[in-house]
Design a protein around this motif. Structure first.
Motif, short mmCIF file in Angstrom:
data_model
loop_
_atom_site.label_atom_id
_atom_site.label_comp_id
_atom_site.label_asym_id
_atom_site.label_seq_id
_atom_site.Cartn_x
_atom_site.Cartn_y
_atom_site.Cartn_z
N PRO A 3 36.31 -11.96 29.19
CA PRO A 3 36.53 -12.67 30.46
C PRO A 3 36.87 -14.15 30.24
CG PRO A 3 34.19 -12.29 30.10
CD PRO A 3 34.93 -11.56 29.00
N ASN A 4 37.78 -14.64 31.04
CA ASN A 4 38.10 -16.07 31.13
C ASN A 4 38.58 -16.72 29.84
OD1 ASN A 4 37.24 -16.06 33.87
ND2 ASN A 4 35.13 -16.16 33.14
N LEU A 5 39.22 -15.96 28.98
CA LEU A 5 39.79 -16.56 27.77
C LEU A 5 41.19 -17.09 28.06
CD1 LEU A 5 39.04 -14.19 24.76
CD2 LEU A 5 37.93 -16.34 25.34
N HIS A 6 41.52 -18.19 27.41
CA HIS A 6 42.90 -18.67 27.44
C HIS A 6 43.77 -17.55 26.87
CE1 HIS A 6 46.44 -20.93 26.15
NE2 HIS A 6 46.09 -21.84 27.06
N ALA A 7 44.97 -17.39 27.38
CA ALA A 7 45.85 -16.30 26.95
C ALA A 7 46.09 -16.32 25.43
CB ALA A 7 47.18 -16.37 27.70
N ARG A 8 46.19 -17.51 24.85
CA ARG A 8 46.43 -17.62 23.41
C ARG A 8 45.21 -17.14 22.62
NH1 ARG A 8 46.42 -21.79 19.42
NH2 ARG A 8 48.25 -21.62 18.12
N THR A 9 44.02 -17.50 23.08
CA THR A 9 42.79 -17.06 22.42
C THR A 9 42.68 -15.54 22.51
OG1 THR A 9 41.75 -19.15 23.04
CG2 THR A 9 40.29 -17.38 22.30
N GLN A 10 42.97 -15.00 23.69
CA GLN A 10 42.91 -13.55 23.89
C GLN A 10 43.90 -12.84 22.97
OE1 GLN A 10 40.75 -11.73 26.13
NE2 GLN A 10 41.46 -10.16 24.70
N ALA A 11 45.11 -13.38 22.85
CA ALA A 11 46.12 -12.76 21.98
C ALA A 11 45.67 -12.77 20.52
CB ALA A 11 47.46 -13.49 22.15
N PHE A 12 45.04 -13.86 20.08
CA PHE A 12 44.52 -13.92 18.70
C PHE A 12 43.41 -12.89 18.51
CE2 PHE A 12 41.82 -15.40 15.28
CZ PHE A 12 42.74 -15.63 14.29
N PHE A 13 42.49 -12.81 19.47
CA PHE A 13 41.40 -11.84 19.41
C PHE A 13 41.96 -10.42 19.35
CE2 PHE A 13 38.18 -9.18 21.65
CZ PHE A 13 37.19 -9.24 20.68
N ASP A 14 42.96 -10.13 20.18
CA ASP A 14 43.57 -8.80 20.17
C ASP A 14 44.21 -8.50 18.82
OD1 ASP A 14 42.75 -8.47 22.81
OD2 ASP A 14 44.73 -8.95 23.64
N HIS A 15 44.84 -9.50 18.21
CA HIS A 15 45.44 -9.31 16.88
C HIS A 15 44.34 -8.97 15.87
CE1 HIS A 15 47.92 -9.86 13.34
NE2 HIS A 15 46.95 -10.62 12.86
N TRP A 16 43.26 -9.74 15.87
CA TRP A 16 42.14 -9.51 14.95
C TRP A 16 41.57 -8.11 15.15
CZ3 TRP A 16 36.96 -8.52 15.88
CH2 TRP A 16 36.09 -8.66 14.80
N ARG A 17 41.38 -7.70 16.40
CA ARG A 17 40.83 -6.37 16.70
C ARG A 17 41.76 -5.25 16.23
NH1 ARG A 17 38.76 -5.65 22.68
NH2 ARG A 17 40.63 -4.41 22.51
N GLY A 18 43.05 -5.51 16.22
CA GLY A 18 44.02 -4.49 15.83
C GLY A 18 44.23 -4.34 14.34
N LEU A 19 43.62 -5.20 13.55
CA LEU A 19 43.77 -5.10 12.09
C LEU A 19 42.96 -3.91 11.56
CD1 LEU A 19 43.50 -8.88 11.16
CD2 LEU A 19 45.54 -7.44 11.01
N ALA A 118 40.23 -31.05 25.95
CA ALA A 118 39.42 -29.84 26.04
C ALA A 118 39.99 -28.80 25.08
CB ALA A 118 39.41 -29.32 27.47
N PHE A 119 39.11 -28.03 24.46
CA PHE A 119 39.57 -27.00 23.54
C PHE A 119 38.76 -25.72 23.73
CE2 PHE A 119 35.88 -28.37 21.26
CZ PHE A 119 35.45 -27.26 20.57
N GLU A 120 39.35 -24.65 23.22
CA GLU A 120 38.67 -23.37 23.16
C GLU A 120 38.91 -22.83 21.76
OE1 GLU A 120 38.59 -20.18 26.40
OE2 GLU A 120 40.29 -19.58 25.13
N GLY A 121 37.86 -22.36 21.14
CA GLY A 121 37.99 -21.79 19.80
C GLY A 121 37.23 -20.49 19.72
N ILE A 122 37.74 -19.58 18.91
CA ILE A 122 37.03 -18.32 18.68
C ILE A 122 36.85 -18.17 17.18
CG2 ILE A 122 39.11 -16.88 18.69
CD1 ILE A 122 37.37 -14.77 20.21
N LEU A 123 35.62 -17.84 16.78
CA LEU A 123 35.25 -17.66 15.38
C LEU A 123 35.00 -16.17 15.17
CD1 LEU A 123 34.04 -20.49 16.50
CD2 LEU A 123 32.93 -20.55 14.28
N LEU A 124 35.64 -15.58 14.17
CA LEU A 124 35.54 -14.15 13.92
C LEU A 124 35.34 -13.89 12.43
CD1 LEU A 124 38.56 -13.22 16.18
CD2 LEU A 124 36.16 -12.77 16.71
N PRO A 125 34.53 -12.89 12.10
CA PRO A 125 34.28 -12.61 10.68
C PRO A 125 35.46 -11.91 10.01
CG PRO A 125 33.19 -10.98 12.06
CD PRO A 125 33.80 -11.99 12.99
#
Length: 144
Positions: A3-19, A118-125
């Motif tokens: 919910p409520n992610l910037h479109a760019r952050t969501q696209a990066f998360f989707d890429h990570w999930r698709g690996l 303002a920034f938004e960042g996502i950290l993923l393992p």
């Protein structure tokens, strides 16, 4: 979708999930991430490695280098922070890799031009092979 992610952050998360994952792992291998590096995001990507309760920067995108006015690749992330704050950063990163899970950050930072942004960042393992230290990939987006 988170919910409520910037479109760019969501696209990066989707890429990570698709690996691809190996052996039922919950995080993609760092090698797979790098082999399929999303070119549109890499200028704003960090890859950190957790070594002896420290975070070492293994990759720092060009947008981040410009924003920080130096390239921290090979250096300790947060080296100028007090020791207890550096230890906290390493502990949070260790949680991300040992569980594994992600972390969403939002805040305000000073840019190299002296303005607040303002920034938004996502950290993923990222999973690693053999005895390599755990790694975290971070993408940062400046919010308009």
């Amino acid at each position: 979708m988170l919910p409520n992610l910037h479109a760019r952050t969501q696209a990066f998360f989707d890429h990570w999930r698709g690996l691809p994952r190996q052996n039922g792992g919950l995080a993609p291998l760092c090698d797979d991430f790098l082999d399929r590096a999303p070119v549109q995001f890499m200028p704003s990507v960090f890859i950190h490695e957790i070594v002896n309760d420290r975070l070492l920067v293994r990759f720092m995108g060009t947008e981040l280098v410009d924003r920080w006015r130096h390239d921290a690749t090979g250096q300790e992330f947060g080296a100028r922070l007090p020791p207890e704050e550096r230890a906290r950063l390493a502990k949070v990163s260790s949680i991300l890799t040992s569980h594994p899970c992600g972390l969403l950050q939002r805040g305000v930072l000073g840019t190299s031009t002296g303005r607040d942004a303002a920034f938004e960042g996502i950290l993923l393992p990222l999973a690693v092979n053999h005895d390599a230290p755990p790694r975290i990939v971070v993408v940062s987006t400046i919010l308009d």
